[in-house]
Design a protein around this motif. Structure first.
Motif, PDB file in Angstrom:
ATOM      1  N   SER A   1       0.838  -1.195   0.000  1.00  0.00           N
ATOM      2  CA  SER A   1       0.000   0.000   0.000  1.00  0.00           C
ATOM      3  C   SER A   1       0.876   1.248   0.000  1.00  0.00           C
ATOM      4  CB  SER A   1      -0.911   0.002   1.232  1.00  0.00           C
ATOM      5  OG  SER A   1      -1.756   1.131   1.255  1.00  0.00           O
ATOM      6  N   VAL A   2       0.411   2.280  -0.716  1.00  0.00           N
ATOM      7  CA  VAL A   2       1.093   3.581  -0.727  1.00  0.00           C
ATOM      8  C   VAL A   2       0.054   4.685  -0.606  1.00  0.00           C
ATOM      9  CG1 VAL A   2       3.109   2.888  -2.063  1.00  0.00           C
ATOM     10  CG2 VAL A   2       1.053   3.645  -3.257  1.00  0.00           C
ATOM     11  N   ALA A   3       0.451   5.801  -0.008  1.00  0.00           N
ATOM     12  CA  ALA A   3      -0.462   6.935   0.131  1.00  0.00           C
ATOM     13  C   ALA A   3       0.346   8.216   0.291  1.00  0.00           C
ATOM     14  CB  ALA A   3      -1.388   6.754   1.333  1.00  0.00           C
ATOM     15  N   PHE A   4      -0.140   9.305  -0.319  1.00  0.00           N
ATOM     16  CA  PHE A   4       0.452  10.621  -0.122  1.00  0.00           C
ATOM     17  C   PHE A   4      -0.175  11.301   1.082  1.00  0.00           C
ATOM     18  CE2 PHE A   4       1.439  10.319  -4.751  1.00  0.00           C
ATOM     19  CZ  PHE A   4       2.785  10.635  -4.692  1.00  0.00           C
ATOM     20  N   ARG A   5       0.620  12.117   1.769  1.00  0.00           N
ATOM     21  CA  ARG A   5       0.081  12.903   2.873  1.00  0.00           C
ATOM     22  C   ARG A   5      -0.844  13.985   2.321  1.00  0.00           C
ATOM     23  NH1 ARG A   5       3.995  15.477   7.404  1.00  0.00           N
ATOM     24  NH2 ARG A   5       4.561  16.962   5.759  1.00  0.00           N
ATOM     25  N   LYS A   6      -1.915  14.248   3.050  1.00  0.00           N
ATOM     26  CA  LYS A   6      -2.874  15.263   2.609  1.00  0.00           C
ATOM     27  C   LYS A   6      -2.225  16.635   2.638  1.00  0.00           C
ATOM     28  CE  LYS A   6      -6.922  12.668   4.135  1.00  0.00           C
ATOM     29  NZ  LYS A   6      -7.416  12.366   2.791  1.00  0.00           N
ATOM     30  N   PHE A   7      -2.420  17.371   1.564  1.00  0.00           N
ATOM     31  CA  PHE A   7      -1.956  18.749   1.411  1.00  0.00           C
ATOM     32  C   PHE A   7      -0.435  18.868   1.300  1.00  0.00           C
ATOM     33  CE2 PHE A   7      -5.614  18.782   4.453  1.00  0.00           C
ATOM     34  CZ  PHE A   7      -6.586  19.053   3.516  1.00  0.00           C
ATOM     35  N   ASP A   8       0.263  17.744   1.158  1.00  0.00           N
ATOM     36  CA  ASP A   8       1.718  17.781   1.017  1.00  0.00           C
ATOM     37  C   ASP A   8       2.177  16.526   0.303  1.00  0.00           C
ATOM     38  OD1 ASP A   8       4.435  18.053   1.132  1.00  0.00           O
ATOM     39  OD2 ASP A   8       4.581  18.018   3.323  1.00  0.00           O
ATOM     40  N   ASP A   9       2.288  16.596  -1.014  1.00  0.00           N
ATOM     41  CA  ASP A   9       2.640  15.428  -1.808  1.00  0.00           C
ATOM     42  C   ASP A   9       4.120  15.066  -1.735  1.00  0.00           C
ATOM     43  OD1 ASP A   9       0.104  14.862  -2.664  1.00  0.00           O
ATOM     44  OD2 ASP A   9       0.237  16.059  -4.477  1.00  0.00           O
ATOM     45  N   SER A  10       4.893  15.847  -0.998  1.00  0.00           N
ATOM     46  CA  SER A  10       6.306  15.502  -0.843  1.00  0.00           C
ATOM     47  C   SER A  10       6.491  14.341   0.126  1.00  0.00           C
ATOM     48  CB  SER A  10       7.100  16.718  -0.341  1.00  0.00           C
ATOM     49  OG  SER A  10       7.094  17.761  -1.293  1.00  0.00           O
TER      50      SER A  10
END
Length: 301
Positions: free
Chosen positions: A75-84
């Motif tokens: 599983s992978v996910a980006f942090r909300k409001f910060d795609d870095s």
């Protein structure tokens, strides 16, 4: 998309009514999960080759490699409001946090925070199974991670039955004992053995969590109060693998789920006791599902 090594992107051009396909070899092993970068045409892939990779979709160019897991990434996910910043969950039992702005090490970006053994059944059983090699992986696998907000990460595992909420302001890397999450939702089902989860879906307010369990039930939790008991349960579909996904409509009123019985299901979330709408037409397990963000009448499955 699951259990394939290639990435295929399909784009529909309305003016010409044509389909455009982009396809490239992404990994040397199966691709288990994908995440789009918000507002940019960049795609993150998680693979059985133990890496996550960020791609430029327009050019099919590899931008960054994230390396550190010792088993397949599920599983992978980006942090909300910060795609870095992104999170990964792996069959090795660990959750890793990454920042693509960090310096490379041996040609890849290393994790800056690691939650070790996030969903291990128990420390006692862990010691016994350490001699089993791959068998241990299947017992402690982290099957899904998703960000609730910039500081809270929600995760679930294959067999421990827990959904955990982690406070990412804490550095877990050097913790040698079993890590302590901020909140825990214990298994709420009636089965004698605990089950794992294949998907965690938050509504647009980040207040309601839909947890799809391999006991054929979707448990609905309030993640504002973090009450350990589900506010409701949703039944009707079949979930016998860790590939069954769910998706909420853009207005949060309908829940779409894949199913192991070759169909997809749609429930009205405020009337989940009513019979769901059943979508037929597949001849194999329906895994990934999604609502069109701009047209409520269209779904993909």
């Amino acid at each position: 998309m699951f259990c394939q090594r290639q990435i295929r992107i399909q784009q529909h051009f309305l003016l010409h009514d044509k389909l455009c396909f982009l396809e490239w070899q992404a990994h040397n092993n199966a691709v288990f999960d994908l995440a789009w970068m918000e507002k940019e045409e960049k795609l993150l892939t998680a693979s059985g080759d133990q890496t996550a990779v960020l791609w430029d979709v327009k050019t099919s160019q590899k931008l960054e490699t994230f390396k550190g897991h010792t088993s397949s990434i599920r599983s992978v996910a980006f942090r909300k409001f910060d795609d870095s910043v992104l999170a990964t969950g792996s069959r090795d039992g660990h959750i890793m946090l990454w920042d693509k702005r960090l310096n490379h090490k041996d040609g890849a970006i290393p994790a800056y925070n690691t939650i070790k053994n996030a969903h291990v059944i128990s420390s006692a059983k862990q010691k016994k199974k350490n001699r089993l090699g791959p068998a241990l992986d299947s017992q402690q696998s982290v099957t899904v991670v998703t960000f609730q907000d910039e500081n809270l990460l929600i995760s679930a595992g294959a067999v421990d039955g827990f959904i955990k909420v982690w406070d990412l302001r804490k550095n877990y890397t050097n913790i040698s004992t079993e890590p302590m999450s901020r909140y825990v939702f214990p298994y709420s089902g009636n089965c004698q053995r605990r089950h794992g989860y294949s998907c965690l879906t938050l509504d647009s307010y980040n207040s309601t969590l839909y947890a799809s369990c391999t006991d054929d039930v979707i448990y609905v939790y309030d993640v504002i109060t973090y009450n350990q008991q589900p506010v409701k349960t949703i039944r009707g579909h079949k979930n016998t693998t860790f590939y069954i996904k769910t998706s909420l409509s853009p207005d949060n009123k309908f829940l779409l789920s894949g199913s192991s019985d070759e169909m997809a299901y749609i429930w009205q979330v405020d009337k989940t006791n009513n019979s769901p709408v059943i979508l037929k037409g597949h001849n194999a397990e329906v895994t990934s599902v999604a609502w069109c963000p701009h047209d409520m009448t269209k779904v993909s499955n």
